[in-house]
Design a protein around this motif. Sequence first.
Motif, PDB file in Angstrom:
ATOM      1  N   ILE A 147      -2.564  -4.831  -2.148  1.00 12.20           N
ATOM      2  CA  ILE A 147      -2.393  -4.372  -3.526  1.00 12.20           C
ATOM      3  C   ILE A 147      -1.006  -4.755  -4.040  1.00 12.20           C
ATOM      4  CG2 ILE A 147      -4.018  -2.479  -3.202  1.00 12.20           C
ATOM      5  CD1 ILE A 147      -1.769  -0.575  -3.021  1.00 12.20           C
ATOM      6  N   CYS A 148      -0.917  -4.894  -5.366  1.00  5.02           N
ATOM      7  CA  CYS A 148       0.336  -5.358  -5.970  1.00  5.02           C
ATOM      8  C   CYS A 148       1.418  -4.278  -5.893  1.00  5.02           C
ATOM      9  CB  CYS A 148       0.101  -5.741  -7.430  1.00  5.02           C
ATOM     10  SG  CYS A 148       1.593  -6.366  -8.230  1.00  5.02           S
ATOM     11  N   HIS A 149       2.612  -4.723  -5.523  1.00  2.94           N
ATOM     12  CA  HIS A 149       3.772  -3.822  -5.461  1.00  2.94           C
ATOM     13  C   HIS A 149       4.876  -4.283  -6.408  1.00  2.94           C
ATOM     14  CE1 HIS A 149       1.760  -2.170  -1.962  1.00  2.94           C
ATOM     15  NE2 HIS A 149       2.672  -1.225  -1.880  1.00  2.94           N
ATOM     16  N   CYS A 150       4.510  -4.946  -7.505  1.00  2.00           N
ATOM     17  CA  CYS A 150       5.546  -5.399  -8.442  1.00  2.00           C
ATOM     18  C   CYS A 150       6.223  -4.189  -9.086  1.00  2.00           C
ATOM     19  CB  CYS A 150       4.953  -6.329  -9.499  1.00  2.00           C
ATOM     20  SG  CYS A 150       4.070  -5.485 -10.823  1.00  2.00           S
ATOM     21  N   ARG A 151       7.333  -4.462  -9.725  1.00  2.00           N
ATOM     22  CA  ARG A 151       8.115  -3.383 -10.329  1.00  2.00           C
ATOM     23  C   ARG A 151       7.280  -2.625 -11.364  1.00  2.00           C
ATOM     24  NH1 ARG A 151      11.574  -3.238 -14.699  1.00  2.00           N
ATOM     25  NH2 ARG A 151      11.211  -5.441 -15.133  1.00  2.00           N
ATOM     26  N   HIS A 152       6.453  -3.361 -12.127  1.00  2.00           N
ATOM     27  CA  HIS A 152       5.679  -2.726 -13.194  1.00  2.00           C
ATOM     28  C   HIS A 152       4.639  -1.772 -12.620  1.00  2.00           C
ATOM     29  CE1 HIS A 152       7.725  -5.639 -15.644  1.00  2.00           C
ATOM     30  NE2 HIS A 152       7.279  -6.596 -14.857  1.00  2.00           N
ATOM     31  N   CYS A 153       4.020  -2.169 -11.517  1.00  2.00           N
ATOM     32  CA  CYS A 153       3.063  -1.271 -10.857  1.00  2.00           C
ATOM     33  C   CYS A 153       3.780  -0.042 -10.307  1.00  2.00           C
ATOM     34  CB  CYS A 153       2.334  -1.988  -9.723  1.00  2.00           C
ATOM     35  SG  CYS A 153       1.023  -3.096 -10.290  1.00  2.00           S
ATOM     36  N   GLN A 154       4.931  -0.285  -9.672  1.00  3.05           N
ATOM     37  CA  GLN A 154       5.676   0.837  -9.090  1.00  3.05           C
ATOM     38  C   GLN A 154       6.057   1.865 -10.144  1.00  3.05           C
ATOM     39  OE1 GLN A 154       8.961  -0.137  -6.496  1.00  3.05           O
ATOM     40  NE2 GLN A 154       7.967  -2.024  -5.793  1.00  3.05           N
ATOM     41  N   VAL A 187      -0.181 -13.449 -11.139  1.00  2.00           N
ATOM     42  CA  VAL A 187       0.562 -12.483 -11.955  1.00  2.00           C
ATOM     43  C   VAL A 187      -0.165 -11.144 -11.932  1.00  2.00           C
ATOM     44  CG1 VAL A 187       1.626 -14.199 -13.461  1.00  2.00           C
ATOM     45  CG2 VAL A 187      -0.596 -13.213 -14.081  1.00  2.00           C
ATOM     46  N   CYS A 188       0.537 -10.115 -12.395  1.00  4.31           N
ATOM     47  CA  CYS A 188       0.002  -8.751 -12.314  1.00  4.31           C
ATOM     48  C   CYS A 188      -0.497  -8.292 -13.678  1.00  4.31           C
ATOM     49  CB  CYS A 188       1.079  -7.803 -11.811  1.00  4.31           C
ATOM     50  SG  CYS A 188       0.497  -6.093 -11.789  1.00  4.31           S
ATOM     51  N   ILE A 189      -1.589  -7.567 -13.647  1.00  5.87           N
ATOM     52  CA  ILE A 189      -2.168  -7.039 -14.896  1.00  5.87           C
ATOM     53  C   ILE A 189      -1.189  -6.095 -15.603  1.00  5.87           C
ATOM     54  CG2 ILE A 189      -3.349  -5.197 -13.608  1.00  5.87           C
ATOM     55  CD1 ILE A 189      -5.508  -5.195 -15.728  1.00  5.87           C
TER      56      ILE A 189
HETATM   57 ZN   LIG Z   1       1.851  -5.253 -10.204  1.00  2.99          ZN
END
Ligand SMILES: [Zn+2]
Length: 681
Positions: free
Chosen positions: A169-176, A123-125
Motif C-alpha cells: 500500500i502507498c505510504h506517500c506523504r499525502h496518504c500519511q 503516482v498516488c490517487i
Molecule cells: Zn499515497
Amino acid sequence: MTEWWHTKQWRLIQTNLREIDMLDIDAQRVVSDLQAFKANVLMLNAAGIIASYTTQLPFQFQSPFLQGDSLQDIVEACHAADIRVIARTDFSKVRRPIYEQHPDWAYRTASGEIVDYNGDIHVCINGPYQQGYMPLIMEELFNTVDFDGIFFNMGGYQTRDYSGNYHGICHCRHCQVAFAEMYGMALPAAEDVADPVFRTYLEFKRCTLTEHHDKIFRYITDRWPEMCIANHTDFRFGFIRQESNTAIDRPLPPWQYSASDNTKWAVGSFPEMVSSNTTVDFIDFPYRHVAVSPHQQSLRLAENLANGGAADYYLIGRLDNHEDRSGYDAVKDLFHYHAANEGTYVDMTSKAEVMLLKAGVNQNEYRGWFRTLVENHVFFDVVREDAALDVSWDRYTTVIVPGIDVMTDAMAERLDTFAEYGGTLIVTGQSGFRDENFTLREMPALQSLGIEDVLLVRDDMRSAYLKFEDKAGFARFDDTDLVYVDGPYVYAHYDEETEEHMQLIPPHNFGPPERCYYDLVVDHPGFVVHPYGAGWAIYVPWMPGTLFHRQGHVNTAWFCADLLEGIAGVAVAGGNLSPMVEATLAEKNDGSYQLLSLVNACGHFGNSFYAPVTMTDVVVEVPLSEQPSSVVGLRSEQALPHEWADGTLTVHVPLLALFEAIKITVSESTVIKSAGAQGAA
Ligand SMILES: [Zn+2]
C-alpha cells in the motif's frame, strides 16, 4: 433515456495504441477497418501518461511520435461514419521527466521507494497530480478533440506493476497526512485483515475513492454533459467496461463463464448503464502480440449478447498492423450478427426469478453456484452486493448468498426482510459472520438462518462426509449415499424451529485400506431449513460452491442442484439441454416478445477453447401463457418447430452451433408472471 449511448446498440473496438502507432496512423484507414467489423464505437489512447495530441501542459508528457493523422482527424472521420469515440486515459503514472519535477506526486512503498516501470513512475490517487492536475488535462483534451466518452485505466489504489510485482500500500506523504487526519493513526504496514488498522485503511480507501469519483464525475458532467463516462457506478450513468482476459500465472481452472459473469452483474446491478465487457485478444501483458483462441473470443461475445451486454473487442496496436489476426473472423462474425439483429436486443429485461448475490469475497463459492445455476438451466440474475439495496427485488423468488462473510447490517436486514415476506434464501458458509470492515460479529448478521450460537468454525475437515438420513428431494442420489466435504464447516446450535438434514461423518481414517471405514456419525447437519415469516432460509454450513468450482465432481454438483430443485423448488428450463449449454430468457419491455438465448460452451475442453461441437435435435421448454404467433431462430434465420400446451412452450432447435437466439413473439403481453413469493420493496 436520450444520451447517445442509449440510442445505439454499441459494438466497441479498442485499439490500445502503442506510441509508435501514431507515426503513420491514417484516419480513413481506421474508419474503414472499423466498418469491416461493423463496429460503431472506438476507444483509443488520448491522454495521461502520454499525450497523443499536442499538449501545452507542462505536466503532461508530449508524445514525440505524432506524425500521422491527428486524434481530431480520426475523431472527425469516425463521426462522419457514425462511429463514436472514447478517450482512453491513464493517470496512474507519469513519465520520468515529469516525476523529476514533481517527486511528491509519486506512490511510495513503506520504505519510501518509488516504482519506476520502464520509465513510468506510479503516482498516488491522493497526490496533487490525480487530485488537481488530472482535471486540467481532461479540460485541455476535450477542448482539443471532440471525444464522446472517457475511460480511466488503472484508476484508484494500485499496488502492482505490469509484471505483477507487489509493492504494497502507498505510504506517500499525502496518504500519511490524510489517514492521520481522518483516523489519528499511522498507515498500516501491510494488507492484513487481521490487523484492525488495516481494516480502518479499507474504510479510508472506500471514502477517498468515493470522494474522488464524485469530484471527477461532477467535473466532467458539469462541463460536458454528453460525455459517456466509464465505471462510475455510484452515479448509474455511462458505461461499465470490463475485460474477459487470460493471464499466464492465474490459478486454474479457467473461468469459462467470464463474459456471462461480467455481463450479468453489470446488467443486474446497474441496468441504467451500458455493459461493455471486452474480449481481450492477447494472452497476457507479456504476450500482447499473440491472440487467444478465436473460439474463446466468440464464446465471450456470445455470452455478452445472451446476457444483455454489448459486443466489445480489445487488441494491442491497430487493426491494420496487428501481427495475429486469427481472431478477426470470429469477432466479425459476432459483430455482424449483432448489427443485423441489434433492434431485437433493445429494451429487454431479464425474466429470471433467481438472484445470485456477488461480493468481493469467496469468489470460488460464487463461481461454483454460478456454474450450478447455468449448468442446470436456472434463469438467474447476478446483483453486486454493494448495489443490491438500490435495485428492485420484486421479480425474485429466491436469493442465493454464496459464502459472503463480509456483510453490512443493512444488507443482512434486506435479506431477512426478503425471507420474511415470502422469499427463499439459500445461504452458505460464513455469510454475514463479519461486518463490512472484516470484524467478526458476536452473532451472524442474518436472523433468518435459525442459528442460535456458532460453536466453532473448523478448517480441518478433509475426509469428512455427509450422510443422508432420507433422500426426499435428492433425486440424483438414488445410487449414492454420501456427499463429500472439504474446507471449513460451521458447527452451530439452531433454534427449535429449524429442521436439520443429513448427518456429518467427521474426518475418518483413509489409509491403509484395511482402516478405511468410518465408525462415527454425529448430529451436525449438511444443511438446515428454517421458516422465517412468510418465507424461509436454507442454510448450508459449508462451502459446496468452492468445492465444485475447484474440483468439479458431480457429487457436489448433484448436491447443489438437488438443493435448488428438490428442496428450494427452483424452476429449471425443461427439455434436453446439455449442461454445456447456457440458457437465458429476457422479455421486451412492452411485452411483445421474449428472447431465449442458448450458448453452446462445449468447445471449452480442459484449458483450451475449440470450436463447439454442433448439437442436434435440441429441445427446450419454457413457461409461456399463450400460443406464440412465431418462434424464430435469429442466428439460423429460420422459423423453429414448436408446440405450446398448458402454459409451456417447447422449441426444437435442429442444429445448435455456438449459439442461437430464439425470438418468441406473442400477440400481447400475457406472459405468465410468477405466482411465487415476492420480496418486499
Ligand atoms: Zn499515497
